[in-house]
Design a protein around this motif. Structure first.
Motif, PDB file in Angstrom:
ATOM      1  N   GLU A 195     -11.966  -5.551  13.043  1.00 14.60           N
ATOM      2  CA  GLU A 195     -11.060  -4.801  13.924  1.00 14.60           C
ATOM      3  C   GLU A 195      -9.612  -4.995  13.489  1.00 14.60           C
ATOM      4  O   GLU A 195      -8.818  -4.039  13.497  1.00 14.60           O
ATOM      5  CB  GLU A 195     -11.249  -5.249  15.373  1.00 14.60           C
ATOM      6  N   HIS A 196      -9.287  -6.221  13.105  1.00 16.11           N
ATOM      7  CA  HIS A 196      -7.925  -6.498  12.642  1.00 16.11           C
ATOM      8  C   HIS A 196      -7.622  -5.717  11.362  1.00 16.11           C
ATOM      9  O   HIS A 196      -6.531  -5.131  11.226  1.00 16.11           O
ATOM     10  CB  HIS A 196      -7.738  -7.992  12.401  1.00 16.11           C
ATOM     11  N   THR A 197      -8.567  -5.703  10.434  1.00 12.68           N
ATOM     12  CA  THR A 197      -8.369  -4.966   9.184  1.00 12.68           C
ATOM     13  C   THR A 197      -8.160  -3.488   9.468  1.00 12.68           C
ATOM     14  O   THR A 197      -7.278  -2.848   8.880  1.00 12.68           O
ATOM     15  CB  THR A 197      -9.592  -5.147   8.260  1.00 12.68           C
ATOM     16  N   ARG A 198      -8.957  -2.942  10.370  1.00 12.15           N
ATOM     17  CA  ARG A 198      -8.807  -1.524  10.725  1.00 12.15           C
ATOM     18  C   ARG A 198      -7.432  -1.250  11.323  1.00 12.15           C
ATOM     19  O   ARG A 198      -6.784  -0.261  10.994  1.00 12.15           O
ATOM     20  CB  ARG A 198      -9.900  -1.108  11.704  1.00 12.15           C
ATOM     21  N   GLU A 199      -6.987  -2.125  12.206  1.00 13.30           N
ATOM     22  CA  GLU A 199      -5.678  -1.958  12.836  1.00 13.30           C
ATOM     23  C   GLU A 199      -4.550  -1.996  11.796  1.00 13.30           C
ATOM     24  O   GLU A 199      -3.600  -1.210  11.876  1.00 13.30           O
ATOM     25  CB  GLU A 199      -5.455  -3.048  13.888  1.00 13.30           C
ATOM     26  N   VAL A 200      -4.673  -2.912  10.826  1.00 16.96           N
ATOM     27  CA  VAL A 200      -3.657  -3.016   9.773  1.00 16.96           C
ATOM     28  C   VAL A 200      -3.655  -1.753   8.912  1.00 16.96           C
ATOM     29  O   VAL A 200      -2.589  -1.229   8.552  1.00 16.96           O
ATOM     30  CB  VAL A 200      -3.909  -4.269   8.905  1.00 16.96           C
ATOM     31  N   LEU A 201      -4.823  -1.233   8.595  1.00 13.88           N
ATOM     32  CA  LEU A 201      -4.919  -0.006   7.809  1.00 13.88           C
ATOM     33  C   LEU A 201      -4.298   1.171   8.560  1.00 13.88           C
ATOM     34  O   LEU A 201      -3.565   1.968   7.978  1.00 13.88           O
ATOM     35  CB  LEU A 201      -6.384   0.299   7.476  1.00 13.88           C
ATOM     36  N   VAL A 202      -4.579   1.273   9.843  1.00 16.94           N
ATOM     37  CA  VAL A 202      -4.023   2.371  10.643  1.00 16.94           C
ATOM     38  C   VAL A 202      -2.512   2.250  10.743  1.00 16.94           C
ATOM     39  O   VAL A 202      -1.782   3.243  10.612  1.00 16.94           O
ATOM     40  CB  VAL A 202      -4.673   2.403  12.045  1.00 16.94           C
ATOM     41  N   ALA A 203      -2.008   1.042  10.961  1.00 13.42           N
ATOM     42  CA  ALA A 203      -0.562   0.832  11.038  1.00 13.42           C
ATOM     43  C   ALA A 203       0.110   1.214   9.722  1.00 13.42           C
ATOM     44  O   ALA A 203       1.186   1.839   9.712  1.00 13.42           O
ATOM     45  CB  ALA A 203      -0.256  -0.620  11.392  1.00 13.42           C
ATOM     46  N   SER A 204      -0.509   0.853   8.613  1.00 16.19           N
ATOM     47  CA  SER A 204       0.028   1.206   7.293  1.00 16.19           C
ATOM     48  C   SER A 204       0.019   2.715   7.101  1.00 16.19           C
ATOM     49  O   SER A 204       0.973   3.302   6.569  1.00 16.19           O
ATOM     50  CB  SER A 204      -0.786   0.537   6.187  1.00 16.19           C
ATOM     51  N   ALA A 205      -1.070   3.351   7.531  1.00 17.23           N
ATOM     52  CA  ALA A 205      -1.174   4.807   7.415  1.00 17.23           C
ATOM     53  C   ALA A 205      -0.110   5.501   8.251  1.00 17.23           C
ATOM     54  O   ALA A 205       0.519   6.471   7.805  1.00 17.23           O
ATOM     55  CB  ALA A 205      -2.564   5.259   7.843  1.00 17.23           C
ATOM     56  N   ILE A 206       0.122   5.019   9.461  1.00 14.16           N
ATOM     57  CA  ILE A 206       1.145   5.618  10.319  1.00 14.16           C
ATOM     58  C   ILE A 206       2.507   5.550   9.636  1.00 14.16           C
ATOM     59  O   ILE A 206       3.243   6.539   9.589  1.00 14.16           O
ATOM     60  CB  ILE A 206       1.193   4.905  11.690  1.00 14.16           C
ATOM     61  N   ALA A 207       2.834   4.392   9.099  1.00 16.47           N
ATOM     62  CA  ALA A 207       4.132   4.221   8.434  1.00 16.47           C
ATOM     63  C   ALA A 207       4.266   5.170   7.247  1.00 16.47           C
ATOM     64  O   ALA A 207       5.319   5.805   7.063  1.00 16.47           O
ATOM     65  CB  ALA A 207       4.289   2.777   7.983  1.00 16.47           C
ATOM     66  N   LEU A 208       3.215   5.292   6.443  1.00 17.21           N
ATOM     67  CA  LEU A 208       3.280   6.139   5.256  1.00 17.21           C
ATOM     68  C   LEU A 208       3.253   7.623   5.604  1.00 17.21           C
ATOM     69  O   LEU A 208       3.993   8.425   5.015  1.00 17.21           O
ATOM     70  CB  LEU A 208       2.118   5.795   4.315  1.00 17.21           C
ATOM     71  N   PHE A 209       2.403   8.016   6.540  1.00 16.73           N
ATOM     72  CA  PHE A 209       2.359   9.426   6.944  1.00 16.73           C
ATOM     73  C   PHE A 209       3.694   9.849   7.553  1.00 16.73           C
ATOM     74  O   PHE A 209       4.151  10.971   7.354  1.00 16.73           O
ATOM     75  CB  PHE A 209       1.230   9.672   7.935  1.00 16.73           C
ATOM     76  N   ALA A 210       4.310   8.948   8.323  1.00 20.47           N
ATOM     77  CA  ALA A 210       5.604   9.258   8.920  1.00 20.47           C
ATOM     78  C   ALA A 210       6.689   9.366   7.854  1.00 20.47           C
ATOM     79  O   ALA A 210       7.591  10.200   7.938  1.00 20.47           O
ATOM     80  CB  ALA A 210       5.982   8.188   9.944  1.00 20.47           C
ATOM     81  N   GLU A 211       6.588   8.531   6.835  1.00 21.05           N
ATOM     82  CA  GLU A 211       7.601   8.487   5.778  1.00 21.05           C
ATOM     83  C   GLU A 211       7.433   9.603   4.752  1.00 21.05           C
ATOM     84  O   GLU A 211       8.394  10.275   4.375  1.00 21.05           O
ATOM     85  CB  GLU A 211       7.501   7.138   5.076  1.00 21.05           C
TER      86      GLU A 211
END
Length: 202
Positions: A12-28
């Motif tokens: 679950e932690h790994t998934r959360e980290v991946l999603v957070a990274s994706a949000i940052a990159l998609f936003a950028e």
């Protein structure tokens, strides 16, 4: 904690980290210019971990969208909870929370700009996720119609119209030269629109 529970928690932690990274990159960078390799690198994990949780980049985007929408949902719900049974107050507060969120870059890029094209316009129009703010809007408008505070032949149709107006307001805010000033004007206008829906005696 058992080994199984620890593995579930780590997953679950790994998934959360991946999603957070994706949000940052998609936003950028946007969806098209973001690769799964970049998501993995920013998360500090492996491609195997990404593909354990997601079939492809499209699924990663959907998870990022869920997280962005879920955050707005939580904020709207928390604000509304403080107002108890005051339907009109909950609607007004929810509008303010949503429009404030539209000042945030991740919301602008992922929810307002990228989601319709990535998901497809038809699917985007039908979108009704469990933690989408539209559900809270539908519940409050439905309660107002049921109580006779708002005269409308269909609470569902009214929800589509009001939510569409708020999303358009968010798009205008996102593209404005002065987003904060535009947010104020859009907010004032949205509140006048809301007031016009309620019966005078309400």
């Amino acid at each position: 904690m058992t080994v199984r529970n620890r593995k579930v928690e780590q997953g679950e932690h790994t998934r959360e980290v991946l999603v957070a990274s994706a949000i940052a990159l998609f936003a950028e960078k946007g969806y098209a210019d973001t690769s799964t390799t970049e998501i993995v690198d920013r998360a500090g994990t492996t491609r195997g971990a990404l593909y354990h949780h997601f079939a492809d980049k499209h699924e990663v985007f959907e998870a990022a969208l869920d997280a962005v929408e879920g955050d707005i949902f939580d904020r709207v719900q928390a604000t509304g909870a403080r107002l108890g049974d005051d339907v009109r107050g909950r609607l007004a507060a929810g509008i303010d929370v949503f429009l404030d969120a539209c000042l945030e870059h991740a919301v602008q890029r992922i929810l307002l700009q990228e989601a319709p094209s990535v998901l497809g316009w038809e699917r985007w129009q039908r979108l009704d996720r469990p933690r989408c703010a539209r559900r809270l809007l539908a519940a409050s408008l439905g309660a107002a119609v049921d109580r006779g505070l708002i005269a409308a032949p269909s609470a569902a149709a009214l929800t589509h119209l009001v939510y569409g107006a708020l999303v358009q307001a968010g798009i205008v805010i996102a593209g404005a030269e002065d987003p904060r000033a535009t947010r104020i004007v859009m907010g004032e206008t949205a509140h006048r629109l809301l007031d016009s829906l309620f019966r005078p005696e309400a």
